[in-house]
Scaffold this motif. Sequence first.
Motif, short mmCIF file in Angstrom:
data_model
loop_
_atom_site.label_atom_id
_atom_site.label_comp_id
_atom_site.label_asym_id
_atom_site.label_seq_id
_atom_site.Cartn_x
_atom_site.Cartn_y
_atom_site.Cartn_z
N CYS A 160 0.20 10.39 -5.48
CA CYS A 160 -0.25 10.74 -4.14
C CYS A 160 -1.75 10.99 -4.19
CB CYS A 160 0.50 11.98 -3.61
SG CYS A 160 0.36 13.43 -4.67
N GLY A 161 -2.33 11.35 -3.05
CA GLY A 161 -3.76 11.60 -2.99
C GLY A 161 -4.52 10.41 -2.43
N GLN A 162 -5.77 10.65 -2.10
CA GLN A 162 -6.61 9.64 -1.47
C GLN A 162 -6.74 8.37 -2.30
OE1 GLN A 162 -10.49 11.12 -0.38
NE2 GLN A 162 -11.31 9.10 0.06
N PHE A 163 -6.76 8.51 -3.62
CA PHE A 163 -6.97 7.36 -4.50
C PHE A 163 -5.70 7.03 -5.30
CE2 PHE A 163 -11.31 8.86 -3.74
CZ PHE A 163 -11.90 7.67 -3.33
N ARG A 164 -4.55 7.22 -4.68
CA ARG A 164 -3.28 6.91 -5.35
C ARG A 164 -3.18 5.43 -5.70
NH1 ARG A 164 -2.58 8.03 -0.03
NH2 ARG A 164 -1.40 6.61 1.33
N ARG A 165 -3.75 4.57 -4.88
CA ARG A 165 -3.70 3.13 -5.19
C ARG A 165 -4.60 2.81 -6.37
NH1 ARG A 165 -3.75 3.82 0.32
NH2 ARG A 165 -1.81 3.19 1.38
N SER A 203 2.30 -2.42 7.44
CA SER A 203 1.25 -1.59 6.85
C SER A 203 -0.13 -2.21 7.06
CB SER A 203 1.50 -1.42 5.35
OG SER A 203 0.43 -0.71 4.74
N THR A 204 -1.10 -1.37 7.40
CA THR A 204 -2.48 -1.85 7.59
C THR A 204 -3.33 -1.63 6.35
OG1 THR A 204 -3.10 0.29 8.54
CG2 THR A 204 -2.40 -1.44 10.07
N ASP A 205 -2.79 -0.95 5.34
CA ASP A 205 -3.53 -0.69 4.10
C ASP A 205 -3.15 -1.76 3.09
OD1 ASP A 205 -4.74 1.66 5.06
OD2 ASP A 205 -2.93 2.81 4.61
N ARG A 206 -3.96 -2.80 3.03
CA ARG A 206 -3.67 -3.92 2.15
C ARG A 206 -4.68 -3.97 1.01
NH1 ARG A 206 1.36 -6.17 3.15
NH2 ARG A 206 1.77 -6.08 5.39
N LEU A 207 -4.18 -4.37 -0.18
CA LEU A 207 -5.08 -4.56 -1.29
C LEU A 207 -5.90 -5.82 -1.09
CD1 LEU A 207 -2.95 -3.77 -4.48
CD2 LEU A 207 -4.55 -2.29 -3.28
#
Length: 214
Positions: A37-42, A64-68
């Motif tokens: 988790c957290g802001q930089f979990r990815r 999802s709008t958060d794409r790599l």
Amino acid sequence: MTPYAPNLISSVGRPKAALLELWPGISLTLARAHEACGQFRRSFAMMVAQNTQGPVFWVAPEWSTDRLHAEGVIPFFSPGRLTFVSPKRAEDILWCVEEILRSSAVPLVVADLPGLPALTPVRRLHLAAETGAREGGCAPLALLLTPGTGGAPGIESRWHMGPIPQAGMDHWQLTRIRSRSAPPRRWHVARHEGRYRLTSATQPPPSLEPPPKT
């Protein structure tokens, strides 16, 4: 429940669990489901992928709008290793992860979740990963990415990755919030010559552990 929950039953005669070492002294138990988790979990997920070989399946809902993006993946590993799976229904996300784990064809499956999973699906992930390890060619690992400070029930370990104020984009604060096999701990991670190295280690504050549900 305390964040550090060592096994109180004798492990004599049990095979030692296989581990994926991220850094010296920091490992993830294979054939299990973990949480970040957290802001930089990815970013943490990509650091985990950097320490594996073979394909990485990234499961995220279709809406999802958060794409790599490839440019963001390249500092960690080759984007060619990625396969994206985009279920249309929320209930299909963990089902997809479960089937991939059971196949034992993929060493790392990342599930980018819009919310916290229930206990039963997490238990099913553990069982699927164990089945894959027992019957297939590798011991797969599942990493669940959850919003906020996390709190998925039944996970093997929970990690939080956030920024270090005024330290720049290549510096992160990594916290092991809870684990079945190790106590809470916090590290600073910095990028150096294309790799990600640990610097200092401290005890984390207790506030990162989500309050118990009532």
